[in-house]
Design an enzyme around this catalytic site. Structure first.
Site, PDB file in Angstrom:
ATOM      1  CG  HIS A 145      -3.346   3.463   1.732  1.00  0.00           C
ATOM      2  ND1 HIS A 145      -3.698   3.007   0.482  1.00  0.00           N
ATOM      3  CD2 HIS A 145      -3.418   2.387   2.571  1.00  0.00           C
ATOM      4  CE1 HIS A 145      -3.958   1.721   0.556  1.00  0.00           C
ATOM      5  NE2 HIS A 145      -3.810   1.317   1.801  1.00  0.00           N
ATOM      6  CG  ASN A 163      -6.661  -0.968   0.544  1.00  0.00           C
ATOM      7  OD1 ASN A 163      -5.976  -0.486  -0.359  1.00  0.00           O
ATOM      8  ND2 ASN A 163      -6.144  -1.440   1.659  1.00  0.00           N
ATOM      9  CB  CYS A 170      -0.960   0.001   1.182  1.00  0.00           C
ATOM     10  SG  CYS A 170      -2.200  -1.278   1.013  1.00  0.00           S
TER      11      CYS A 170
HETATM   12  N1  ACO Z   1     -18.446  -8.488   8.555  1.00  0.00           N
HETATM   13  C1  ACO Z   1     -19.010  -8.702   9.762  1.00  0.00           C
HETATM   14  N2  ACO Z   1     -18.295  -8.945  10.867  1.00  0.00           N
HETATM   15  C2  ACO Z   1     -16.955  -8.967  10.745  1.00  0.00           C
HETATM   16  C3  ACO Z   1     -16.307  -8.751   9.521  1.00  0.00           C
HETATM   17  C4  ACO Z   1     -17.115  -8.512   8.403  1.00  0.00           C
HETATM   18  N3  ACO Z   1     -16.593  -8.289   7.184  1.00  0.00           N
HETATM   19  N4  ACO Z   1     -14.991  -8.837   9.729  1.00  0.00           N
HETATM   20  C5  ACO Z   1     -14.796  -9.087  11.030  1.00  0.00           C
HETATM   21  N5  ACO Z   1     -15.991  -9.162  11.649  1.00  0.00           N
HETATM   22  C6  ACO Z   1     -16.274  -9.435  13.059  1.00  0.00           C
HETATM   23  C7  ACO Z   1     -15.121 -10.073  13.786  1.00  0.00           C
HETATM   24  O1  ACO Z   1     -15.127 -11.473  13.596  1.00  0.00           O
HETATM   25  C8  ACO Z   1     -15.403  -9.678  15.220  1.00  0.00           C
HETATM   26  O2  ACO Z   1     -16.372 -10.547  15.744  1.00  0.00           O
HETATM   27  P1  ACO Z   1     -16.332 -11.017  17.301  1.00  0.00           P
HETATM   28  O3  ACO Z   1     -16.424  -9.752  18.095  1.00  0.00           O
HETATM   29  O4  ACO Z   1     -17.502 -11.912  17.423  1.00  0.00           O
HETATM   30  O5  ACO Z   1     -14.995 -11.694  17.464  1.00  0.00           O
HETATM   31  C9  ACO Z   1     -16.045  -8.295  15.090  1.00  0.00           C
HETATM   32  O6  ACO Z   1     -16.489  -8.197  13.727  1.00  0.00           O
HETATM   33  C10 ACO Z   1     -15.091  -7.164  15.377  1.00  0.00           C
HETATM   34  O7  ACO Z   1     -13.885  -7.410  14.643  1.00  0.00           O
HETATM   35  P2  ACO Z   1     -12.661  -6.486  14.800  1.00  0.00           P
HETATM   36  O8  ACO Z   1     -11.495  -7.112  14.090  1.00  0.00           O
HETATM   37  O9  ACO Z   1     -12.509  -6.121  16.229  1.00  0.00           O
HETATM   38  O10 ACO Z   1     -13.150  -5.209  13.990  1.00  0.00           O
HETATM   39  P3  ACO Z   1     -12.392  -3.864  13.780  1.00  0.00           P
HETATM   40  O11 ACO Z   1     -13.204  -2.760  14.335  1.00  0.00           O
HETATM   41  O12 ACO Z   1     -10.947  -3.946  14.212  1.00  0.00           O
HETATM   42  O13 ACO Z   1     -12.399  -3.712  12.200  1.00  0.00           O
HETATM   43  C11 ACO Z   1     -10.997  -4.026  10.262  1.00  0.00           C
HETATM   44  C12 ACO Z   1     -11.797  -4.685  11.399  1.00  0.00           C
HETATM   45  C13 ACO Z   1     -11.981  -3.241   9.393  1.00  0.00           C
HETATM   46  C14 ACO Z   1     -10.337  -5.106   9.456  1.00  0.00           C
HETATM   47  C15 ACO Z   1      -9.951  -3.059  10.875  1.00  0.00           C
HETATM   48  O14 ACO Z   1      -9.224  -3.735  11.873  1.00  0.00           O
HETATM   49  C16 ACO Z   1      -8.990  -2.506   9.851  1.00  0.00           C
HETATM   50  O15 ACO Z   1      -9.369  -1.766   8.957  1.00  0.00           O
HETATM   51  N6  ACO Z   1      -7.684  -2.794   9.972  1.00  0.00           N
HETATM   52  C17 ACO Z   1      -6.668  -2.214   9.103  1.00  0.00           C
HETATM   53  C18 ACO Z   1      -6.737  -2.684   7.666  1.00  0.00           C
HETATM   54  C19 ACO Z   1      -5.613  -2.030   6.874  1.00  0.00           C
HETATM   55  O16 ACO Z   1      -5.363  -0.858   7.021  1.00  0.00           O
HETATM   56  N7  ACO Z   1      -4.861  -2.767   6.099  1.00  0.00           N
HETATM   57  C20 ACO Z   1      -3.613  -2.205   5.605  1.00  0.00           C
HETATM   58  C21 ACO Z   1      -3.582  -1.857   4.229  1.00  0.00           C
HETATM   59  S1  ACO Z   1      -3.629  -3.223   3.179  1.00  0.00           S
HETATM   60  C22 ACO Z   1      -2.067  -3.475   2.446  1.00  0.00           C
HETATM   61  O17 ACO Z   1      -1.081  -2.868   2.721  1.00  0.00           O
HETATM   62  C23 ACO Z   1      -2.000  -4.615   1.511  1.00  0.00           C
END
Ligand code: ACO
Length: 334
Positions: free
Chosen positions: A261, A291, A116
């Site tokens: 980004h 993304n 990214c």
């Molecule tokens: N739909 C519904 N529920 C979901 C989903 C989904 N798509 N994905 C996860 N959940 C659930 C989880 O299982 C969890 O359930 P639980 O509480 O029963 O265990 C709940 O939702 C909360 O999950 P969290 O991981 O705590 O959610 P969070 O608020 O952290 O959001 C996310 C998750 C969106 C992935 C976030 O952590 C994020 O954006 N992280 C960074 C991503 C990023 O920036 N990537 C880098 C760039 S990519 C690159 O460089 C290639």
């Protein structure tokens, strides 16, 4: 003799025609439009169809950038191409792009793999080449297809809902005007966290690499520690913008526009809040495209420039964070 600087000439982008909404994803996995929008800001993304390839998208984006500059492929002196995954295992797509654009000169075509943050790594290399006088005009292209390797089961939902496909290009050239162009780029990495966001396979370390009945659940899909990535993204993006701004004698208040980004709207909101930069000084495409990895910054900037949000003379900060971990920030006078 005065050292040249690197000015941005033009942008182009291409997104696949197929729109995939959050509701469409509900058919594959346990998720909801509400969850995705609240947690990431994404409403829909584009996925490639048969015939849309990394190279084809890159070519379309590059052609737009060249057309906007009234230039042809033979006017460029180098290509810097970035993608997570390229058309062939080898050679890189940069070489293929040279051909598809009809460029007859034997110019260098460099492939970068910095996820990214790839666009900012490409900007750093291009700027160094131009400042050193190696090349006058460099075409930077980012083209990304993630949709064909997503785990669309509920197990993969944390990653799969975030990514979209797309490409963007940015043409840069040497200028002797000290009032415009790239001021500085900071790039960094922290390999100790490589496995916090990675795809393990196919790997040359498997003996043999390819065998019959491959177990596709064993490392072929992206693994991400979302919360850890999220936290580190905010810290590093804030740090990078602050460092590059202050190092060059500016204050955060001096910045006219930020292009961040597009990984998660909440990450970008937190970064802007922390830096006390008003939300009006930015533009987002994540709601429509998700993304698109290394393409998000030039794609978003292309829209912001076309819509008159970024004007010539503006002080613009670009900032990214991604797998590696890698991150960076460019400060430029547009
Ligand atoms: N739909 C519904 N529920 C979901 C989903 C989904 N798509 N994905 C996860 N959940 C659930 C989880 O299982 C969890 O359930 P639980 O509480 O029963 O265990 C709940 O939702 C909360 O999950 P969290 O991981 O705590 O959610 P969070 O608020 O952290 O959001 C996310 C998750 C969106 C992935 C976030 O952590 C994020 O954006 N992280 C960074 C991503 C990023 O920036 N990537 C880098 C760039 S990519 C690159 O460089 C290639």
């Amino acid at each position: 003799m005065q050292q040249p600087r690197t000015r941005i000439v033009s942008f182009g982008h291409y997104v696949p025609k197929k729109v995939v909404t959050n509701h469409d994803l509900e058919k594959y996995m346990e998720t909801s439009d509400q969850w995705i929008q609240q947690r990431s800001g994404i409403k829909e993304r584009r996925w490639v169809s048969e015939g849309e390839t990394t190279l084809q998208m890159a070519t379309e984006a590059a052609k737009e950038a060249l057309e906007k500059a009234n230039l042809t492929a033979d006017d460029i002196d180098a290509i810097v191409f970035g993608a997570l995954v390229t058309d062939y295992v080898f050679p890189g797509t940069g070489c293929l792009l040279q051909k598809s654009l009809g460029c007859k000169k034997p110019i260098p075509a460099l492939d970068l793999r910095n996820q990214c943050s790839g666009f900012l790594y490409a900007m750093s290399v291009s700027d160094a080449w131009i400042r050193a006088g190696f090349y006058k005009r460099v075409l930077i292209v980012a083209s990304e297809i993630q949709s064909t390797a997503l785990d669309l089961s509920t197990e993969g939902r944390d990653v799969s809902v975030l990514f979209g496909d797309g490409a963007a290009a940015c043409l840069v050239e040497a200028t002797n005007n000290p009032e415009e162009g790239v001021i500085d780029t900071l790039i960094a990495s922290q390999g100790e966290f490589a496995e916090k966001l990675f795809v393990h396979r196919p790997s040359p370390n498997d003996h043999p690499r390819l065998k019959e009945n491959l177990d596709l659940t064993d490392g072929f899909h992206a693994h991400m520690d979302g919360k850890f990535v999220f936290k580190n993204a905010i810290i590093r993006m804030c740090e990078a913008v602050t460092t590059v701004t202050k190092k060059n004698g500016f204050e955060l208040d001096d910045i006219d526009f930020v292009v961040a980004h597009q990984a998660n709207m909440r990450i970008n909101q937190a970064v802007l809040d922390h830096l006390k930069i008003p939300f009006e000084k930015t533009h987002h495409t994540i709601d429509r495209y998700g993304n698109t990895t290394n393409a998000t910054i030039p794609l978003t900037m292309n829209e912001a420039v076309d819509q008159g949000m970024i004007k010539r003379g503006d002080l613009v900060a670009l900032v990214a964070f991604g797998s590696g971990f890698t991150w960076g920030s460019t400060l430029l006078r547009f």
